[in-house]
Design a protein around this motif. Structure first.
Motif, PDB file in Angstrom:
ATOM      1  N   ARG A  10       0.805  -1.230   0.000  1.00  9.82           N
ATOM      2  CA  ARG A  10       0.000   0.000   0.000  1.00  9.82           C
ATOM      3  C   ARG A  10       0.834   1.274   0.000  1.00  9.82           C
ATOM      4  NH1 ARG A  10      -3.163  -2.755   4.068  1.00  9.82           N
ATOM      5  NH2 ARG A  10      -4.779  -3.954   3.010  1.00  9.82           N
ATOM      6  N   HIS A  11       2.052   1.197  -0.469  1.00 13.52           N
ATOM      7  CA  HIS A  11       2.919   2.370  -0.496  1.00 13.52           C
ATOM      8  C   HIS A  11       3.472   2.577  -1.912  1.00 13.52           C
ATOM      9  CE1 HIS A  11       6.858   4.451   0.949  1.00 13.52           C
ATOM     10  NE2 HIS A  11       6.081   5.251   0.256  1.00 13.52           N
ATOM     11  N   GLU A  13       4.812   5.352  -4.773  1.00  7.68           N
ATOM     12  CA  GLU A  13       5.326   6.714  -4.976  1.00  7.68           C
ATOM     13  C   GLU A  13       5.539   6.949  -6.459  1.00  7.68           C
ATOM     14  OE1 GLU A  13       8.828   7.713  -2.733  1.00  7.68           O
ATOM     15  OE2 GLU A  13       7.874   7.113  -0.846  1.00  7.68           O
ATOM     16  N   GLU A 305      -1.823   7.298  -7.696  1.00 13.59           N
ATOM     17  CA  GLU A 305      -1.704   7.277  -6.229  1.00 13.59           C
ATOM     18  C   GLU A 305      -3.074   7.155  -5.553  1.00 13.59           C
ATOM     19  OE1 GLU A 305       2.289   9.391  -4.710  1.00 13.59           O
ATOM     20  OE2 GLU A 305       0.921  10.740  -5.746  1.00 13.59           O
TER      21      GLU A 305
END
Ligand SMILES: [Zn+2]
Ligand SMILES: [Zn+2]
Length: 324
Positions: A10-11, A13, A305
């Motif tokens: 869940r990260h 960038e 995102e």
């Protein structure tokens, strides 16, 4: 180049990174469009494994801008679709021609960087030529290849009564492919919008939940991949029927099933994993399926995102990231 990098569960960038340098067997593709698959979302949530950090995405088309010295039959400036799974060719499964089950398979967007970036370096053997004006529709060749492979695994016959569970992109593609094969289709989804769409795409019947009265489905396709649909799929299958596990369940999930029912009905349970190298079949099928009505969102890479919010929209079917 801009790339959506999954750093951890869940990260994500969006970062500016160097354009990848290609090896002699690779081609640098400038990505035109990249489809978001439910598998990408499951990887994003940590429900399916991947190698962090990784650029997600395995459904895509683009233009060859640089070609390695060993890459054959690739033309600079031409457009290509990608078969994103590279099998080793030497393991026992590969020697049995079961490439989807290769133990050493490298999957773009899972083990190595995939398509959610402006450029992607790809082994030349995975590229399929398409015309430049078809790179949007061509993005769906891979998921259609997965559906064709799945239908080959459960060999649907003319007149078969087929229950499709799930009104997502692949559920709605399955409707059309099963109709092309002469089957009768019932599609189950909670979404009013997807049921209406399913009928417009040829479904003979649509339901909000699995019908409890008509349990005579020759083939039940689970296009969801959640544990709660397995038991009802078994119950909905006809005696002598087949259950196709297509949607991918999270790695840790187990479900109780009633083996007596499986025995008593003499059910055949089959699974299908990946596209089984059905890209040429999928390319030839493209003109026979309605795809554009299934694209619910076209976004740019920065918007990725917020993909979780987009996916949770009940009317979401397919998101495409556009780079053009
Ligand atoms: Zn996929
Ligand atoms: Zn192999």
């Amino acid at each position: 180049m801009k790339a959506a990098i999954l750093k951890n569960k869940r990260h994500i960038e969006i970062q500016d990174i160097d354009i990848p340098s290609i090896k002699t067997n690779e081609v640098l593709l400038r990505v035109h469009y990249a489809g978001i698959c439910s598998t990408d979302i499951k990887i994003f949530h940590g429900e399916l494994p991947c190698k962090y950090p990784v650029i997600l995405g395995h459904e895509f088309c683009g233009e060859a801008v640089e070609i390695g010295s060993e890459a054959k039959n690739i033309i600079r400036g031409d457009c290509y679709n990608v078969q994103p799974n590279l099998s080793c060719g030497y393991c026992i499964e590969c020697r049995k021609d079961k490439y989807s089950l290769c133990k050493n398979k490298i999957c773009y967007g899972t083990h190595v960087n995939g398509s959610l970036s402006e450029y992607c370096a790809i082994d030349y053997r995975l590229l399929y030529p398409i015309s430049e004006d078809k790179t949007f529709e061509g993005t769906f060749i891979e998921p259609i290849a997965c559906c064709l492979y799945a239908l080959n695994r459960c060999s649907i016959n003319i007149g078969d009564n087929v229950l499709i569970i799930g009104g997502g992109f692949t559920g709605l593609i399955f409707i059309q492919l099963v109709k092309l094969r002469g089957g009768k289709v019932c599609l189950v989804t909670r979404s009013d919008h997807k049921r209406a769409l399913a009928r417009s795409l040829g479904a003979d019947l649509t339901c909000k939940s699995i019908p409890e009265t008509d349990m005579d489905f020759d083939v039940v396709i689970d296009a969801v991949g959640k544990p709660e649909t397995i038991d009802s799929s078994i119950r909905a299958a006809a005696r002598g029927g087949k259950l196709l596990l297509f949607g991918v369940n999270p790695t840790e999930v187990t479900v109780p099933i009633n083996p007596y029912t499986v025995w008593e009905k003499e059910l055949v349970i089959v699974a299908s994993r990946g596209n089984g190298h059905n890209h040429f079949g999928a390319i030839r099928t493209m003109s026979k399926v309605n795809i554009t009505s299934l694209v619910s969102h076209v976004i740019d890479l920065e918007a990725f995102e917020t993909i979780s919010g987009i996916i949770e929209d009940e009317n979401h079917i397919k998101t495409v990231v556009s780079f053009v």
